[in-house]
Each structure stands twice: as C-alpha cells, then as structure tokens.
Motif scaffolding. Structure first.
Motif, short mmCIF file in Angstrom:
data_model
loop_
_atom_site.label_atom_id
_atom_site.label_comp_id
_atom_site.label_asym_id
_atom_site.label_seq_id
_atom_site.Cartn_x
_atom_site.Cartn_y
_atom_site.Cartn_z
N ILE A 252 0.90 -1.18 0.13
CA ILE A 252 -0.29 -0.02 -0.01
C ILE A 252 1.00 1.20 0.01
CG2 ILE A 252 -1.64 1.27 1.36
CD1 ILE A 252 -2.55 -1.61 0.02
N TYR A 253 1.92 1.13 0.92
CA TYR A 253 2.90 2.61 0.83
C TYR A 253 3.37 2.50 -0.53
CZ TYR A 253 2.50 2.78 6.02
OH TYR A 253 2.13 2.69 7.19
N ALA A 254 3.76 1.35 -1.06
CA ALA A 254 4.70 1.35 -2.46
C ALA A 254 3.90 2.18 -3.49
CB ALA A 254 5.14 0.02 -2.79
N ALA A 255 2.61 1.73 -3.35
CA ALA A 255 1.51 2.30 -4.45
C ALA A 255 1.27 3.69 -4.34
CB ALA A 255 0.16 1.64 -4.50
N ARG A 256 1.38 4.22 -2.88
CA ARG A 256 1.19 5.57 -2.65
C ARG A 256 2.39 6.28 -3.03
NH1 ARG A 256 -0.64 5.75 3.19
NH2 ARG A 256 -2.20 4.34 2.74
N ILE A 257 3.34 5.70 -2.95
CA ILE A 257 5.13 6.43 -3.16
C ILE A 257 4.99 6.62 -4.59
CG2 ILE A 257 7.38 6.13 -3.37
CD1 ILE A 257 7.20 4.75 -0.54
N PRO B 183 -2.18 5.00 -6.06
CA PRO B 183 -2.51 4.35 -4.66
C PRO B 183 -3.79 3.32 -5.06
CG PRO B 183 -3.28 6.54 -4.74
CD PRO B 183 -2.53 6.39 -5.88
N LEU B 184 -3.51 2.15 -4.27
CA LEU B 184 -4.35 1.19 -4.31
C LEU B 184 -5.71 1.40 -3.22
CD1 LEU B 184 -1.75 -1.66 -4.28
CD2 LEU B 184 -3.61 -1.56 -5.78
N LYS B 185 -6.92 0.73 -3.45
CA LYS B 185 -7.85 1.33 -2.32
C LYS B 185 -7.52 0.99 -1.00
CE LYS B 185 -11.61 0.91 -5.59
NZ LYS B 185 -12.52 0.23 -6.23
N GLU B 186 -7.24 -0.31 -0.81
CA GLU B 186 -6.83 -0.67 0.79
C GLU B 186 -6.05 -1.88 0.72
OE1 GLU B 186 -10.82 -0.92 2.51
OE2 GLU B 186 -10.95 -3.02 2.10
N ARG B 187 -5.53 -1.93 2.02
CA ARG B 187 -4.97 -3.28 2.03
C ARG B 187 -5.81 -4.24 2.37
NH1 ARG B 187 -2.69 -5.86 7.40
NH2 ARG B 187 -1.84 -7.91 6.54
N VAL B 188 -5.71 -5.47 1.52
CA VAL B 188 -6.86 -6.76 1.84
C VAL B 188 -6.05 -7.79 2.36
CG1 VAL B 188 -8.41 -8.00 0.47
CG2 VAL B 188 -8.18 -5.75 -0.35
N PRO B 189 -5.96 -7.98 3.62
CA PRO B 189 -5.44 -9.10 4.00
C PRO B 189 -5.89 -10.54 3.48
CG PRO B 189 -5.99 -7.53 5.88
CD PRO B 189 -6.62 -7.15 4.61
N VAL C 268 11.57 1.38 -4.24
CA VAL C 268 10.36 2.13 -5.04
C VAL C 268 10.41 3.68 -4.67
CG1 VAL C 268 7.92 2.54 -4.25
CG2 VAL C 268 8.75 0.14 -4.28
N VAL C 269 11.00 4.18 -3.71
CA VAL C 269 11.27 5.53 -3.61
C VAL C 269 12.33 5.95 -4.58
CG1 VAL C 269 12.10 7.39 -2.28
CG2 VAL C 269 10.82 5.89 -1.05
N TRP C 270 13.48 5.09 -4.96
CA TRP C 270 14.34 5.65 -5.94
C TRP C 270 13.58 5.54 -7.36
CZ3 TRP C 270 18.54 7.85 -6.66
CH2 TRP C 270 19.33 7.55 -7.81
N GLU C 271 12.62 4.31 -7.71
CA GLU C 271 12.14 4.47 -8.88
C GLU C 271 11.24 5.45 -9.13
OE1 GLU C 271 10.09 0.72 -9.50
OE2 GLU C 271 8.59 1.51 -10.57
N ARG C 272 10.55 5.88 -8.13
CA ARG C 272 9.64 7.25 -8.21
C ARG C 272 10.50 8.43 -8.72
NH1 ARG C 272 4.39 9.78 -7.28
NH2 ARG C 272 4.67 11.47 -8.88
N ILE C 273 11.59 8.37 -7.87
CA ILE C 273 12.52 9.67 -8.26
C ILE C 273 13.02 9.49 -9.66
CG2 ILE C 273 14.71 10.73 -7.64
CD1 ILE C 273 14.09 9.75 -4.83
N HIS D 109 11.90 7.47 -12.55
CA HIS D 109 10.97 7.08 -13.72
C HIS D 109 9.60 7.79 -13.28
CE1 HIS D 109 13.59 4.16 -14.99
NE2 HIS D 109 13.53 3.57 -13.90
N GLY D 110 9.45 8.55 -12.22
CA GLY D 110 7.88 9.23 -12.08
C GLY D 110 7.06 8.28 -11.55
N LYS D 111 5.76 8.40 -12.19
CA LYS D 111 4.51 7.41 -11.80
C LYS D 111 4.71 5.97 -12.07
CE LYS D 111 0.66 10.30 -11.17
NZ LYS D 111 -0.97 10.30 -11.20
N ALA D 112 3.99 5.20 -11.39
CA ALA D 112 4.02 3.51 -11.78
C ALA D 112 3.50 3.47 -13.03
CB ALA D 112 3.54 3.19 -10.71
N ASP D 113 3.52 2.22 -13.61
CA ASP D 113 2.84 1.78 -14.52
C ASP D 113 1.44 1.42 -14.27
OD1 ASP D 113 5.04 2.25 -16.13
OD2 ASP D 113 5.73 0.09 -15.78
N ARG D 114 0.51 1.31 -15.12
CA ARG D 114 -0.50 0.55 -14.89
C ARG D 114 -0.66 -0.88 -15.79
NH1 ARG D 114 -4.95 2.44 -12.35
NH2 ARG D 114 -4.61 4.64 -11.15
N VAL D 115 -0.76 -1.95 -15.24
CA VAL D 115 -0.40 -3.04 -16.14
C VAL D 115 -1.56 -3.82 -16.37
CG1 VAL D 115 1.97 -3.18 -15.70
CG2 VAL D 115 0.34 -4.48 -14.21
#
Ligand code: UDP
Length: 245
Positions: free
Chosen positions: A69-74, A78-84, A232-237, A239-245
């Motif tokens: 969840i943190y990674a998606a936010r970074i 963002p994902l909607k919520e953690r789903v245990p 993940v922080v490094w990737e954001r710095i 490459h910018g935003k994450a991919d949607r796959v």
C-alpha cells in the motif's frame, strides 16, 4: 486495470470487492486462482520470472501487506486499501457456507488443516469441508485427483510462498470448477496454532511488527521490507509515476 509495483500488477480492490469477485468465480464453472502478494513476494518475483508470471497470471491479485500500500502511494498510483489474505479467505468461506458450496483445506503440517476445518465449521454454521491435506506432499497427481473428486468450489492453498503461487499457476485447469486462494500461514491461524495481531495493530498497519515480535526469526525475511520501500522511492524519483499493467 492493474497497478504495477516492481513488475507485479495489483487489482485496486477493497476487501468487499475482492470477496464479491472471488464469490462470483466460485460459481462460474471455471478454474481460478487468487494470489495475495506482500512485499517479500514482489521482491522475490524480480529475480524469479516464473514467480512473476504466476502472480500476474492470477485471476485476482490482492495487496496483502502494508508495504504494498505504501509503495503504491509512493509511486503516485494508490491502491484502495490493504486486503489481508486471511480476511478474504474468511469472506469466501462465509460465502461458501451460505451458498452451500464446499471448501478444501490444503497446506501446513499434517493435522493442521483438519483442526482448522473444525474451528471454521464451529464459526460458520453450515460450512462443508470437502477434504483436508497437508502441504508436504511430493506428488501432485494424487492431490489433484482428490481436489477434483471432492467437488470443492473453494480451495485454500497454504504451501508457503513461492511454492503456492507456482503450484496454483501450474494447476489452475486441473482442479475442476473452483477458486484456489493462496494464503500462506493462514491455515496455522485458523487451526489456532498462530495468533493474528490484535485488530488495533492491524488497523494501525502494524501487523508486520506484531509478527516480528511474536516470531523474531522472521527478521531475516522482513529485512527486505525497508530495502523494497527504498527501491520504490528510488524508482519514483528516477521514473515518475508507476505503470498501470
Ligand atoms: N508450508 C507447506 N508446505 C511447504 C512449505 C510450507 O505447507 O512445502 C506451510 C507451512 O507449514 C506454513 C505455511 O506454509 O503453514 C507458511 O507459509 P508462508 O511462509 O507463505 O506464510 P506467512 O507466514 O508469510 O503467511
């Protein structure tokens, strides 16, 4: 559309939405599997292409683990919520009990699945356990035959990662019309052998800390979590935003 984190695509779903999708799969006559990756699995998938393919090939990929969840936010997606995974397992078991569909419990040490079944039947009146088996089998054939013959529509696959993800991907079409759900140590929790973190810890996103304190030997596994987040922080710095796959 899935949200990509280090090459693993997560379905942006709430627990309720995941339960609805899993319940529908239980009744649609097809073979399905659902995975519940945490940062450890994502990290390992970088190095094991077959694991990455197994996870991404699932019918539903839910974010189990606050680190995801943190990674998606970074990454700005963002994902909607953690789903245990264990909560999704309970929701699907409750649906099976209500709909008269049976459940097979596969995994953990000998005897654990049987005890988990007794506890679940006490909790969910009307639940039918189609069969139980431990997770230390050597040959797949007889296990697959038992699963098919059992008529189970929900199969909990608790073989530990990455074995359970690889196993479900390899056998999706051989277990009959059922949903396999890979949920690691959940069988031990259902059996009462391992305690889940108290709800307040889970709500605060500290389930990982509770597990670490109750099983200090997990430190070797958990040390990967900060490494994962830094990467993940490094990737954001870079490459910018994450991919949607
Ligand atoms: N397990 C199994 N077969 C194996 C390896 C592990 O059934 O070949 C079981 C193990 O007994 C335990 C669970 O898998 O019940 C642990 O899974 P994992 O480490 O993924 O769980 P986590 O603790 O991360 O939820």
């Amino acid at each position: 559309m899935r949200i990509g984190i280090k090459g693993v695509g997560f379905d942006p779903v709430t627990l309720e939405e995941a339960a609805a999708r899993g319940s529908a799969m239980m009744e649609d006559g097809g073979g399905h599997y659902v995975v519940t990756p945490n940062p450890e699995i994502v990290w390992l998938a970088r190095k094991l292409p077959e694991l990455k393919a197994a996870v991404n090939g699932a019918d539903l990929v839910i974010p189990d683990g606050i680190g995801v969840i943190y990674a998606a936010r970074i990454l700005g997606t963002p994902l909607k919520e953690r789903v245990p995974g264990i909560e999704l397992a309970e929701a699907l078991i409750a649906h099976a009990a209500a709909a008269g569909l049976s459940v097979f419990l596969l995994g953990a040490k000998p005897g654990v699945a049987e005890r988990a079944g007794e506890n679940l039947c006490a909790k969910y009146p009307g639940l039918r356990i189609a069969g139980c088996g431990d997770g230390y089998f050597k040959e797949d054939g007889p296990v697959l035959e038992r699963l098919r013959a059992s008529g189970a529509r929900l199969i909990l696959v608790c073989l530990g990662f990455p074995r359970q993800e690889l196993w479900m991907a390899a056998h999706r079409d051989e277990v009959g019309p059922a949903v396999m759900l890979g949920v690691g140590g959940s069988m031990d929790v259902f059996a009462g052998d391992v305690k889940r973190a108290p709800e307040a810890w889970c709500r605060a996103g500290l389930e990982w800390l509770y597990r670490l304190l109750s099983q200090p030997s997990r430190i070797k596994r958990m040390i990967k979590l900060p490494v994962f987040l830094v990467s993940v922080v490094w990737e954001r710095i870079v490459h910018g935003k994450a991919d949607r796959v």
